[in-house]
Design an enzyme around this catalytic site. Structure first.
Site, PDB file in Angstrom:
ATOM      1  N   ARG A 160      -2.241   0.481  -3.870  1.00 33.79           N
ATOM      2  CA  ARG A 160      -2.866  -0.838  -3.823  1.00 33.79           C
ATOM      3  C   ARG A 160      -1.847  -1.872  -4.285  1.00 33.79           C
ATOM      4  NH1 ARG A 160      -6.859   2.416  -6.532  1.00 33.79           N
ATOM      5  NH2 ARG A 160      -8.805   2.621  -5.316  1.00 33.79           N
ATOM      6  N   LYS A 184      -7.908   1.638 -10.328  1.00 34.28           N
ATOM      7  CA  LYS A 184      -9.106   0.944 -10.794  1.00 34.28           C
ATOM      8  C   LYS A 184      -9.745   1.708 -11.947  1.00 34.28           C
ATOM      9  CE  LYS A 184     -10.286  -1.333  -6.434  1.00 34.28           C
ATOM     10  NZ  LYS A 184     -11.309  -1.501  -5.366  1.00 34.28           N
ATOM     11  N   HIS A 253      -2.741  -4.459   2.099  1.00 33.57           N
ATOM     12  CA  HIS A 253      -3.873  -3.609   2.450  1.00 33.57           C
ATOM     13  C   HIS A 253      -3.656  -2.916   3.793  1.00 33.57           C
ATOM     14  CE1 HIS A 253      -7.850  -2.074   1.995  1.00 33.57           C
ATOM     15  NE2 HIS A 253      -8.307  -2.648   3.085  1.00 33.57           N
ATOM     16  N   ARG A 256      -1.630   0.209   3.085  1.00 34.23           N
ATOM     17  CA  ARG A 256      -2.440   1.261   2.458  1.00 34.23           C
ATOM     18  C   ARG A 256      -3.373   1.902   3.481  1.00 34.23           C
ATOM     19  NH1 ARG A 256      -4.905   3.208  -2.364  1.00 34.23           N
ATOM     20  NH2 ARG A 256      -7.179   3.080  -2.400  1.00 34.23           N
ATOM     21  N   HIS A 279      -9.688   7.409  -4.882  1.00 32.10           N
ATOM     22  CA  HIS A 279     -11.109   7.089  -4.751  1.00 32.10           C
ATOM     23  C   HIS A 279     -11.931   8.073  -5.579  1.00 32.10           C
ATOM     24  CE1 HIS A 279     -10.463   5.016  -0.589  1.00 32.10           C
ATOM     25  NE2 HIS A 279     -10.239   4.205  -1.606  1.00 32.10           N
ATOM     26  N   TYR A 288     -13.218   3.816   4.336  1.00 27.62           N
ATOM     27  CA  TYR A 288     -11.911   3.164   4.328  1.00 27.62           C
ATOM     28  C   TYR A 288     -10.987   3.670   5.410  1.00 27.62           C
ATOM     29  CZ  TYR A 288      -7.727   1.214   2.135  1.00 27.62           C
ATOM     30  OH  TYR A 288      -6.589   0.501   1.874  1.00 27.62           O
TER      31      TYR A 288
END
Length: 325
Positions: A160, A184, A253, A256, A279, A288
């Protein structure tokens, strides 16, 4: 209040709408005091329903649930979004609620009808050949060496933008060809670095000491020697794409997503791609990324017991076996 009163007068004088629809719109505007914009949306949506009913030779007051489902399906086929269809259904439900109140119908046929869910739009993916062309450009100065290393690393490891910017010297293991990434929620993962990305990163790290401040630990720094800003990365990628005449605007993005899509199409291993992307829920990976249908069909044909092709003579053998059972 004056605006809704004025709208009620316009509804009263409106032509082309069945009398029950006009009464409903006057009720919404004058008695319910709904916002003028709401009344206008309801009027437009119910007018469209009435036009459909005219084509079907049906009375809008007497529609049943099956007919309303056909109407909603028609809206979807026209390309109306789930949100737009939900608004149509809201107007129809309110209309039939009014008809029940007036004693004109016994039930509301729109109550159990749900609009289609909006598909979450997927970002584009770059063609492999175009990506090779993009990454085979020769950098002309240290900043371009940095840019190429960032692009290679994002495509090689699926980082990311925030993860790329946050990388420190200690996160890169050049001997093991891997990088430690903080994603994240502060979750850490180790992801491999491809050979081409590692070579581009090595070239940049040779140039980095001339630009970075002595106290700076960031892998990627700006021309001022400090940790590079997200907006700078976005602007430099956009510039790189323009220089290479890319068909799509180049952004983090996209790199990715291209990484995830190309990995999944080649391997078919959704769990592995989930781990590489960081994830926590595989459902996120399924949204995604996208699989090419031919690959899905091949996986199905090879894996499903009722889809696998039988070998020659297999059918006869099974038949013979069945006789003895």
């Amino acid at each position: 209040m004056a605006s809704t009163d004025a709208y009620a007068e316009r509804i009263q004088a409106a032509e082309g709408l069945p009398e029950p629809v006009q009464r409903f719109l006057r009720y919404m505007a004058s008695e319910k005091r709904s916002a003028q914009r709401t009344c206008e949306h309801y009027g437009r949506d119910l007018r469209r329903l009435c036009q459909w009913c005219d084509n079907q030779e049906r009375d809008p007051v007497a529609l049943n649930q099956a007919e309303l489902r056909r109407y909603v399906a028609g809206l979807a086929r026209e390309g109306r979004s789930g949100r737009t269809i939900a608004r149509h259904l809201s107007a129809i439900r309110r209309f039939y609620g009014f008809l029940i109140r007036e004693g004109l119908v016994a039930d509301n046929p729109a109550l159990d009808i749900r609009p289609p869910r909006n598909q979450r739009p997927l970002p584009g993916v770059m063609d492999v050949d175009q990506l090779h062309h993009l990454l085979e450009q020769s950098p002309e100065d240290p900043l371009e060496m940095r840019d190429l290393a960032m692009i290679e690393l994002m495509y090689s490891s699926g980082l990311r933008l925030a993860e790329l910017v946050a990388l420190n010297d200690a996160d890169v293991d050049r001997r093991d060809a891997s990088v430690r990434v903080t994603g994240k929620g502060g979750k850490t993962r180790i992801v491999p670095i491809g050979r081409a990305a590692l070579a581009a990163l090595d070239r940049w790290l040779e140039q980095r000491p001339a630009l970075a401040l002595a106290s700076e630990s960031a892998v990627f720094v700006s021309r001022r020697g400090q940790r590079i800003h997200r907006r700078t990365v976005q602007a430099r990628l956009r510039r790189w794409g323009q220089r290479c005449h890319a068909d799509q605007g180049l952004h983090p993005h996209l790199m990715r997503h291209s990484f995830a899509s190309h990995m999944l199409e080649s391997s078919g291993d959704l769990r592995a791609v989930q781990e590489l992307l960081g994830h926590s829920d595989i459902a996120t990976t399924q949204i995604y990324t996208h699989l090419d249908f031919q690959h899905l069909a091949q996986v199905y044909d090879s894996a499903h017991p009722r889809a696998r092709r039988r070998k020659a003579g297999d059918s006869g053998a099974r038949t013979e076996q069945g006789r003895h059972e």
